[in-house]
Write a protein that holds these residues in place. Structure first.
Motif: not given
Ligand code: FES
Ligand code: FES
Lengths: 819, 167
Positions: A219, A272, A305, A717, A720, A753, B49, B54, B114, B137-138, B141, B143-145, B147
């Motif tokens: 991120p 990661f 990015r 996480g 996902y 989500m 980010l 996006a 968020f 919230l869609v 994003l 990345r750590c998931g 949600y």
């Protein structure tokens, strides 16, 4: 220090057996609702990341990147860039101060060019870096650089790159060809005799599968800040392994003593593994150091990015398998060959999980590591991704060919090193672990949650009322009990309020490890969780293991516990001895006439076990700090009171330092006992090829849960990220130009989500991990295992194998014969 | 900030209110609001980010609507009223504590975005249903998931708002 306590600690170094000395009672460990210590900072935007650092006079540095996948700079005219107002330095590849090679990080020490003049992939940082008063001016200056490139032939496909006569990908480093590990026996893993195993088999399957290039998407983009404070460096790193940065920097410019280097490792917008383990990840810092010295100003370098996309997951490649089994599902032999691409780490075998998880007696795997003109690859979440794919693909294909329930096939073959579960259970007993059937517990819970018994069907046989095909998938493997590493931790009791401060290095990527350390220390010290805090040392002193290799709890957890045990002993001793012993005299003990063993601590209060009303808080023991420090009473100079020693009750500093050292599973020294199982329910649209993930159930036997929300966070996480990698994430290059086409978050699709219907997280606690209290790590694994899960789920839906990952709609349609 | 090298850059002064504080800033015509907030005003909660609309990490609230500050030119914000995560925190909005309680952050890089988006939702719809939260919230994003945890936190914050509990 109690030698007794210390010898118990040392007994568990290189923890090859179960934890012999767990606690009897847990008040904070394993409890829900422990407030995470970084939560408020992160929720409110107060948490600072390297990208947020701004220093007075700071310059912003950006790299020139190659427009071609393989090209050499013939000449470079930087005069226009240098003349642009606001540009303070342009560092070029031919600068006399740049060494031919330097240690620029990576998994091991490295020796690579700082600013190369040849690019081996499109987008590579080469030739020059510009530092200016703003990022905008630096970008403008880059556009003014005139480079003359000599384009070279390139190759993108790994199997083409292996052919004789293929263009050389990197003739500088590998002049003889593109296979980098020829004739190196280490890349063959072999157990038993596969031909014998195939002769015993009733059914043999042969197939090929491939993994496309996916990447980590940190991120926060890679970045760093370098400043010289007079002679010595002060450096801000976004790095999972800050101690590696410090070691690398110490080797630069003829050598800088470690104690003269100040490192700041702030919160990190995760990488990661990925970027942190890349060769050359310190290249920006080296350039920034040279420019900072020349200009006398701090320098921040950063990637955008797109540039973060330049590296990828190291398990991309092509895999060929032949596997045989008996009619009842007993697997007799597995043989594989893999072609993997651009590995930035030592080659890692892909049949390890068969050896570590199963009773399969005959295994053979050969890895060929090939170069292509794309960016380097490294462990992303974990290097065991290929192992997870291979185990999953072999088990799923065999179960299908035999017409068996894949869960039953997994249970039938569970074991280790060619032995069955009975043998494995004997080893558990020998090593002092509880004897539990981890896989069985995991699959029972997982099956119930997904409704396996009611919903599982033969492949391609269930159409839903909405017209879509329904599929269920299952995969499994062991838990991540890798946990090699060393760690140092110190804990002190603060004056005035007797709270405890843990001192250790920070390498935070969000796994909530620091809260978990507090839970361990609180329970070990007998303190309330709110009285314990982790004070991260932004410098890489108090060297602790980082999130890599799932070592946060398995190594650091031990180090915290060891320090807490020594400190508790120290506190109880201090409570029983005379205080403030100096030439002036001394004061009586806090608990006169008692021995340390007579006392204990609970809820941050020291008390006499035989008489709990005899109690003192830790604050009362640690004592008030007066104007001249803790040595002076608040009521005035002792000798003026007429009662010189009464107030004079200085308690010695309460500070303990300890450590942990262990080799971990990787050195083939330990068997893995804990398992994980994952289930997925999908609906596939035959017309569009779209795969909808309705539900995921992720079951992890973590041995013992320390922090529930932390573990569940890794499950959510991981699911996902894993489903993104398995279903939609692929970095695409144009075959004609070698240019990366989708290095952005609009065209490279990470999950939102809405991309998974629901996720059930189930944690199993068998206590069979080698970490403290029987735990194993969880951070790397779910995201590493779940990408594979989509394969069997889609197969169960459509009745055809899609063996090229990610399983995008076009690949589904192709398998259905519609594209 | 992504400068377009072709477009001639001009400079102007803008006045706007951020979290109730009035600012007078000289901005170049190509500066994004994200750059001005993060780098010029030091409000580092608005994160960059993806830098192309996006991901939602740079979200701020302008006139009640969540807006991507990386896609907004600062020069267009003259006279606007802007709310950032720092202001939401300062006002002790119950979202903050609900986010901590439900462990909605891992690395935390996306978290402020968020919270800003969720705050804009609750301003408009104080009792959102689960589906409405997901819809709102869609565009953010993570990345750590993280949600699933956000949904629990927003529901709880909405509940606490109703009961008039600040935290
Ligand atoms: S940074 Fe603005 S939307 Fe991603
Ligand atoms: S918490 Fe890391 S990106 Fe969301």
């Amino acid at each position: 220090m109690s030698s007794d306590e210390m010898s118990k600690i040392q007994e568990l170094f290189d923890n090859l057996k179960s934890d012999k000395y767990p606690l009897e009672e847990y008040r904070s460990v394993g409890k829900r609702g422990v407030r995470r210590i970084d939560g408020y900072e992160k929720a409110t935007g107060y948490a600072k990341y390297t990208m947020d650092v701004q220093l007075p006079g700071m310059l912003y540095a950006r790299f020139l990147t190659s427009p071609y996948p393989h090209a050499e700079i013939k000449s470079l005219d930087t005069s226009k860039a240098e003349a642009l107002p606001g540009v303070r330095a342009v560092l070029r590849y031919d600068d006399p101060e740049l060494p031919p090679g330097a240690d620029l990080g990576g998994h091991e020490t490295s020796d690579v060019p700082v600013l190369p003049k040849v690019a081996h992939f499109q987008g590579e940082e080469v030739g020059a870096i510009v530092a200016a008063d703003s990022e905008e001016i630096a970008e403008h200056a880059l556009a003014l650089i005139e480079a003359e490139w000599e384009e070279r032939p390139f190759v993108l496909d790994p199997e083409e790159a292996m052919q004789p006569g293929a263009p050389l990908v990197n003739p500088e480093a590998f002049p003889d060809g593109n296979i980098t590990n020829q004739d190196q026996g280490i890349d063959v893993e072999e157990h038993g005799d596969v031909e014998k195993g195939f002769a015993e088999a009733d059914k043999i399957v042969e197939f090929k599968f491939s993994q496309g290039l996916n990447t980590w998407i940190g991120p926060e983009c890679p970045c760093g800040v370098f400043r010289w404070n007079g002679e010595y460096p002060e450096v801000w790193v976004k790095q999972q392994r800050p101690h590696i940065c410090k070691r690398a920097i110490a080797s630069w410019f003829g050598g800088i003593p470690m104690n003269k280097i100040q490192i700041h490792c702030l919160y990190q917008g995760a990488s990661f593994g990925g970027w942190s383990q890349m060769p050359w990840n310190m290249g920006g810092h080296y350039c920034a150091a040279v420019i900072a010295k020349r200009t006398g100003r701090p320098v921040k370098w950063m990637f955008n990015r797109r540039e973060d996309f330049y590296g990828g997951e190291m398990d991309i490649g092509i895999y060929y398998f032949k596997a045989g089994a008996k009619l009842d599902g007993t697997i007799t032999a597995v043989k594989g060959r893999a072609v993997v691409v651009n590995q930035g780490m030592p080659v890692f075998g892909f049949v390890k999980h068969f050896a570590e998880n199963t009773r399969i007696p005959n295994i053979y795997g050969k890895t060929e590591a090939v170069l292509v003109n794309k960016g380097p690859t490294t462990a992303t979440r974990c290097e065991q991704n290929s192992n997870c794919y291979c185990l999953n693909e072999v088990f799923s294909h065999l179960a299908d060919a035999l017409g068996l329930d894949p869960v039953e096939v997994a249970l039938k073959n569970d074991g280790a090193e060619g032995h069955d579960i009975t043998w494995l259970n004997e080893q558990k007993t020998k090593l002092g672990f509880p004897v539990k059937d981890s896989l069985k517990e995991c699959v029972e819970k997982g099956k119930a949650a997904i409704g396996w018994d009611e919903k599982w069907h033969l492949p391609g046989t269930k159409r839903l009322p909405n017209g879509k095909l329904h599929g269920l998938g299952f995969t499994w493997t062991h838990e991540w009990d890798d946990s090699g590493g060393t760690s140092e931790i110190a804990i002190r009791i603060e004056r005035n309020d007797g709270t405890a401060t843990i001192l250790g290095c920070r390498s935070d990527v969000g796994v909530n490890a620091e809260t978990a350390y507090c839970q361990v220390a609180a329970d070990e010290l007998g303190m309330r969780i709110e009285d314990v805090h982790y004070k991260a040392q932004v410098d890489a002193t108090f060297f602790a293991m980082t999130p890599d290799t799932s070592t946060n709890m398995s190594v650091n957890g031990f180090a915290v516990r060891n320090a807490a045990r020594l400190l508790k002993r120290q506190v109880l001793e201090a409570a029983t001895i005379r205080r403030g012993v100096t030439q002036l005299g001394s004061a009586p003990p806090a608990f006169p006439g008692k021995k340390p063993e007579d006392l204990d601590i609970k809820d941050s209060v020291i008390y006499e076990k035989a008489n709990p009303s005899n109690r003192k808080t830790l604050a009362e023991l640690a004592k008030f700090a007066g104007a001249q420090g803790p040595i002076c009473s608040p009521k005035g100079e002792p000798f003026r009171t007429g009662q010189p020693y009464l107030q004079y009750t200085y308690t010695q500093p309460l500070f303990a330092h300890s450590w942990q050292v262990q080799m971990g599973t990787y050195a083939d020294v330990r068997l893995r006992f804990c398992r994980q199982a994952h289930f997925m329910e999908v609906e596939v649209d035959e017309e569009t090829g779209e795969v909808e993930v309705k539900k995921v159930v992720t079951v992890n036997d973590v041995g013992r849960v320390i922090n529930w929300e932390g573990c569940e966070g890794q499950q959510y996480g991981g699911a996902y990220m894993g489903i993104g990698r398995g279903r939609s994430e692929e970095v695409v290059h144009d075959p004609l130009t070698g240019v990366m086409l989708n290095g952005n978050l609009l065209n490279y699709k990470i999950p939102t989500m809405l991309d998974i219907g629901s996720i059930d997280t189930i944690l199993v606690e068998t206590g069979m991990g080698y970490g403290p209290y029987g735990l194993v790590g969880i951070g790397e694994d779910v995201a590493t295992v779940t990408p594979t899960l989509i394969g069997p789920a889609v197969h169960n839906a459509i009745g055809k194998w899609v063996d090229d990952f990610p399983i995008t709609p076009d690949r589904v349609l192709k398998a259905l014969g519609k594209a | 900030m992504k400068p377009d090298k072709k477009v001639p850059v001009s400079e102007d002064e803008i006045n706007f209110s951020v979290n109730g504080d009035l600012y007078k800033v000289r901005v170049q015509s190509n500066w994004t609001l994200q750059y001005v907030l993060h780098d010029e005003l030091g409000l580092t909660g608005s994160k960059e980010l993806c830098n192309e609309g996006a991901c939602g990490a740079c979200a701020v609230i302008i006139d009640g609507r969540p807006v991507l500050s990386c896609m907004t030119l600062a020069i267009e914000c003259d006279g606007q009223t802007i709310e950032t995560v720092e202001g939401i925190a300062r006002a002790k909005h119950p979202l903050v504590e609900a986010y901590v309680k439900h462990s909605c952050m891992q690395c935390g890089y996306c978290t402020p975005g968020f919270i800003v988006t969720a705050k804009a939702l609750l301003d408009k719809n104080p009792s959102p249903a689960e589906e409405e939260i997901k819809e709102a919230l869609v565009g953010n994003l993570c990345r750590c998931g993280t949600y699933p945890q956000h949904i629990k936190a927003v529901l709880e914050a909405a509940n606490n708002l109703h009961r008039g509990q600040p935290i």
